[in-house]
Write a protein that holds these residues in place. Structure first.
Motif, PDB file in Angstrom:
ATOM      1  N   ILE A  16      35.070  42.270  38.607  1.00 56.95           N
ATOM      2  CA  ILE A  16      34.061  41.388  39.213  1.00 56.95           C
ATOM      3  C   ILE A  16      32.731  42.114  39.281  1.00 56.95           C
ATOM      4  O   ILE A  16      31.685  41.557  38.933  1.00 56.95           O
ATOM      5  CB  ILE A  16      34.515  40.919  40.618  1.00 56.95           C
ATOM      6  N   GLU A  17      32.769  43.366  39.705  1.00 57.92           N
ATOM      7  CA  GLU A  17      31.554  44.171  39.806  1.00 57.92           C
ATOM      8  C   GLU A  17      30.881  44.313  38.441  1.00 57.92           C
ATOM      9  O   GLU A  17      29.655  44.328  38.342  1.00 57.92           O
ATOM     10  CB  GLU A  17      31.893  45.544  40.370  1.00 57.92           C
ATOM     11  N   GLU A  18      31.690  44.388  37.386  1.00 66.07           N
ATOM     12  CA  GLU A  18      31.169  44.516  36.028  1.00 66.07           C
ATOM     13  C   GLU A  18      30.781  43.168  35.419  1.00 66.07           C
ATOM     14  O   GLU A  18      30.189  43.116  34.341  1.00 66.07           O
ATOM     15  CB  GLU A  18      32.220  45.176  35.133  1.00 66.07           C
ATOM     16  N   GLY A  19      31.156  42.072  36.079  1.00 67.87           N
ATOM     17  CA  GLY A  19      30.872  40.745  35.545  1.00 67.87           C
ATOM     18  C   GLY A  19      31.776  40.363  34.392  1.00 67.87           C
ATOM     19  O   GLY A  19      31.438  39.488  33.595  1.00 67.87           O
ATOM     20  N   ASN A  20      32.940  40.982  34.308  1.00 67.89           N
ATOM     21  CA  ASN A  20      33.882  40.756  33.210  1.00 67.89           C
ATOM     22  C   ASN A  20      34.891  39.684  33.612  1.00 67.89           C
ATOM     23  O   ASN A  20      35.976  39.982  34.095  1.00 67.89           O
ATOM     24  CB  ASN A  20      34.581  42.072  32.866  1.00 67.89           C
ATOM     25  N   ASP A  21      34.532  38.427  33.397  1.00 70.78           N
ATOM     26  CA  ASP A  21      35.386  37.333  33.856  1.00 70.78           C
ATOM     27  C   ASP A  21      36.729  37.283  33.134  1.00 70.78           C
ATOM     28  O   ASP A  21      37.741  36.889  33.717  1.00 70.78           O
ATOM     29  CB  ASP A  21      34.678  35.981  33.786  1.00 70.78           C
ATOM     30  N   GLY A  22      36.788  37.724  31.891  1.00 68.83           N
ATOM     31  CA  GLY A  22      38.059  37.751  31.164  1.00 68.83           C
ATOM     32  C   GLY A  22      39.054  38.702  31.805  1.00 68.83           C
ATOM     33  O   GLY A  22      40.239  38.377  31.964  1.00 68.83           O
ATOM     34  N   ALA A  23      38.577  39.882  32.199  1.00 66.68           N
ATOM     35  CA  ALA A  23      39.448  40.859  32.860  1.00 66.68           C
ATOM     36  C   ALA A  23      39.859  40.365  34.244  1.00 66.68           C
ATOM     37  O   ALA A  23      41.003  40.558  34.665  1.00 66.68           O
ATOM     38  CB  ALA A  23      38.750  42.211  32.962  1.00 66.68           C
ATOM     39  N   VAL A  24      38.937  39.706  34.939  1.00 69.84           N
ATOM     40  CA  VAL A  24      39.263  39.150  36.256  1.00 69.84           C
ATOM     41  C   VAL A  24      40.353  38.095  36.102  1.00 69.84           C
ATOM     42  O   VAL A  24      41.315  38.063  36.871  1.00 69.84           O
ATOM     43  CB  VAL A  24      38.020  38.537  36.945  1.00 69.84           C
ATOM     44  N   GLU A  25      40.217  37.240  35.099  1.00 70.23           N
ATOM     45  CA  GLU A  25      41.212  36.196  34.879  1.00 70.23           C
ATOM     46  C   GLU A  25      42.591  36.794  34.599  1.00 70.23           C
ATOM     47  O   GLU A  25      43.600  36.311  35.133  1.00 70.23           O
ATOM     48  CB  GLU A  25      40.805  35.288  33.729  1.00 70.23           C
ATOM     49  N   LEU A  26      42.642  37.822  33.795  1.00 71.25           N
ATOM     50  CA  LEU A  26      43.909  38.474  33.490  1.00 71.25           C
ATOM     51  C   LEU A  26      44.561  39.031  34.760  1.00 71.25           C
ATOM     52  O   LEU A  26      45.753  38.816  35.011  1.00 71.25           O
ATOM     53  CB  LEU A  26      43.682  39.588  32.467  1.00 71.25           C
ATOM     54  N   CYS A  27      43.786  39.717  35.570  1.00 73.95           N
ATOM     55  CA  CYS A  27      44.300  40.240  36.844  1.00 73.95           C
ATOM     56  C   CYS A  27      44.746  39.093  37.751  1.00 73.95           C
ATOM     57  O   CYS A  27      45.802  39.167  38.396  1.00 73.95           O
ATOM     58  CB  CYS A  27      43.227  41.064  37.550  1.00 73.95           C
ATOM     59  N   CYS A  28      43.948  38.057  37.784  1.00 75.42           N
ATOM     60  CA  CYS A  28      44.238  36.909  38.641  1.00 75.42           C
ATOM     61  C   CYS A  28      45.564  36.259  38.250  1.00 75.42           C
ATOM     62  O   CYS A  28      46.379  35.922  39.112  1.00 75.42           O
ATOM     63  CB  CYS A  28      43.083  35.917  38.543  1.00 75.42           C
ATOM     64  N   ARG A  29      45.794  36.112  36.966  1.00 76.74           N
ATOM     65  CA  ARG A  29      47.061  35.525  36.500  1.00 76.74           C
ATOM     66  C   ARG A  29      48.252  36.364  36.944  1.00 76.74           C
ATOM     67  O   ARG A  29      49.271  35.840  37.385  1.00 76.74           O
ATOM     68  CB  ARG A  29      47.062  35.389  34.978  1.00 76.74           C
ATOM     69  N   ARG A  30      48.112  37.680  36.844  1.00 81.63           N
ATOM     70  CA  ARG A  30      49.196  38.563  37.279  1.00 81.63           C
ATOM     71  C   ARG A  30      49.406  38.468  38.786  1.00 81.63           C
ATOM     72  O   ARG A  30      50.538  38.481  39.277  1.00 81.63           O
ATOM     73  CB  ARG A  30      48.892  40.005  36.876  1.00 81.63           C
ATOM     74  N   MET A  31      48.313  38.371  39.522  1.00 78.93           N
ATOM     75  CA  MET A  31      48.410  38.265  40.979  1.00 78.93           C
ATOM     76  C   MET A  31      49.078  36.951  41.384  1.00 78.93           C
ATOM     77  O   MET A  31      49.896  36.924  42.300  1.00 78.93           O
ATOM     78  CB  MET A  31      47.015  38.377  41.606  1.00 78.93           C
ATOM     79  N   ILE A  32      48.739  35.884  40.695  1.00 79.01           N
ATOM     80  CA  ILE A  32      49.339  34.579  40.997  1.00 79.01           C
ATOM     81  C   ILE A  32      50.843  34.620  40.748  1.00 79.01           C
ATOM     82  O   ILE A  32      51.620  34.086  41.533  1.00 79.01           O
ATOM     83  CB  ILE A  32      48.653  33.458  40.189  1.00 79.01           C
ATOM     84  N   ARG A  33      51.260  35.271  39.665  1.00 80.22           N
ATOM     85  CA  ARG A  33      52.699  35.394  39.386  1.00 80.22           C
ATOM     86  C   ARG A  33      53.400  36.230  40.457  1.00 80.22           C
ATOM     87  O   ARG A  33      54.555  35.976  40.796  1.00 80.22           O
ATOM     88  CB  ARG A  33      52.929  36.021  38.011  1.00 80.22           C
ATOM     89  N   THR A  34      52.723  37.249  40.956  1.00 79.19           N
ATOM     90  CA  THR A  34      53.319  38.162  41.925  1.00 79.19           C
ATOM     91  C   THR A  34      53.312  37.593  43.341  1.00 79.19           C
ATOM     92  O   THR A  34      54.318  37.675  44.046  1.00 79.19           O
ATOM     93  CB  THR A  34      52.554  39.511  41.924  1.00 79.19           C
ATOM     94  N   ALA A  35      52.169  37.040  43.757  1.00 75.60           N
ATOM     95  CA  ALA A  35      52.020  36.573  45.144  1.00 75.60           C
ATOM     96  C   ALA A  35      50.969  35.469  45.210  1.00 75.60           C
ATOM     97  O   ALA A  35      49.815  35.714  45.586  1.00 75.60           O
ATOM     98  CB  ALA A  35      51.635  37.739  46.046  1.00 75.60           C
ATOM     99  N   PRO A  36      51.347  34.248  44.842  1.00 77.33           N
ATOM    100  CA  PRO A  36      50.359  33.167  44.750  1.00 77.33           C
ATOM    101  C   PRO A  36      49.663  32.810  46.066  1.00 77.33           C
ATOM    102  O   PRO A  36      48.523  32.351  46.043  1.00 77.33           O
ATOM    103  CB  PRO A  36      51.174  31.980  44.222  1.00 77.33           C
ATOM    104  N   ASP A  37      50.323  33.035  47.193  1.00 76.09           N
ATOM    105  CA  ASP A  37      49.738  32.653  48.474  1.00 76.09           C
ATOM    106  C   ASP A  37      49.119  33.816  49.231  1.00 76.09           C
ATOM    107  O   ASP A  37      48.646  33.649  50.358  1.00 76.09           O
ATOM    108  CB  ASP A  37      50.802  31.982  49.352  1.00 76.09           C
TER     109      ASP A  37
END
Length: 78
Positions: A16-37
């Motif tokens: 996020i700090e780097e403005g890299n939305d693709g990398a944020v999305e990848l992390c976000c997908r992994r986080m959703i799989r691990t702990a969506p709430d």
């Protein structure tokens, strides 16, 4: 919080700090799989929406984050 979730959260914050939305999305997908709430997952989803200038989605997610955080905080004082 699992180690995986903590690592992905930190990676997402860096992206996020780097403005890299693709990398944020990848992390976000992994986080959703691990702990969506998890509050951190919702926070990263909101930050991703904000980064992509999807302001209505960002607002809805930040409102959800505040609501769930308030709910969790009030539940711990009972």
């Amino acid at each position: 919080m699992s180690d995986l979730l903590a690592r992905e959260y930190e990676k997402a914050l860096d992206a996020i700090e780097e403005g890299n939305d693709g990398a944020v999305e990848l992390c976000c997908r992994r986080m959703i799989r691990t702990a969506p709430d998890d509050l951190r997952t919702i926070e990263i989803q909101a930050e991703l929406a904000l980064l992509r200038t999807n302001f209505s989605a960002a607002q809805a997610l930040f409102e959800k984050l505040v609501s769930q955080a308030s709910s969790k905080k009030s539940n711990t004082h009972i």
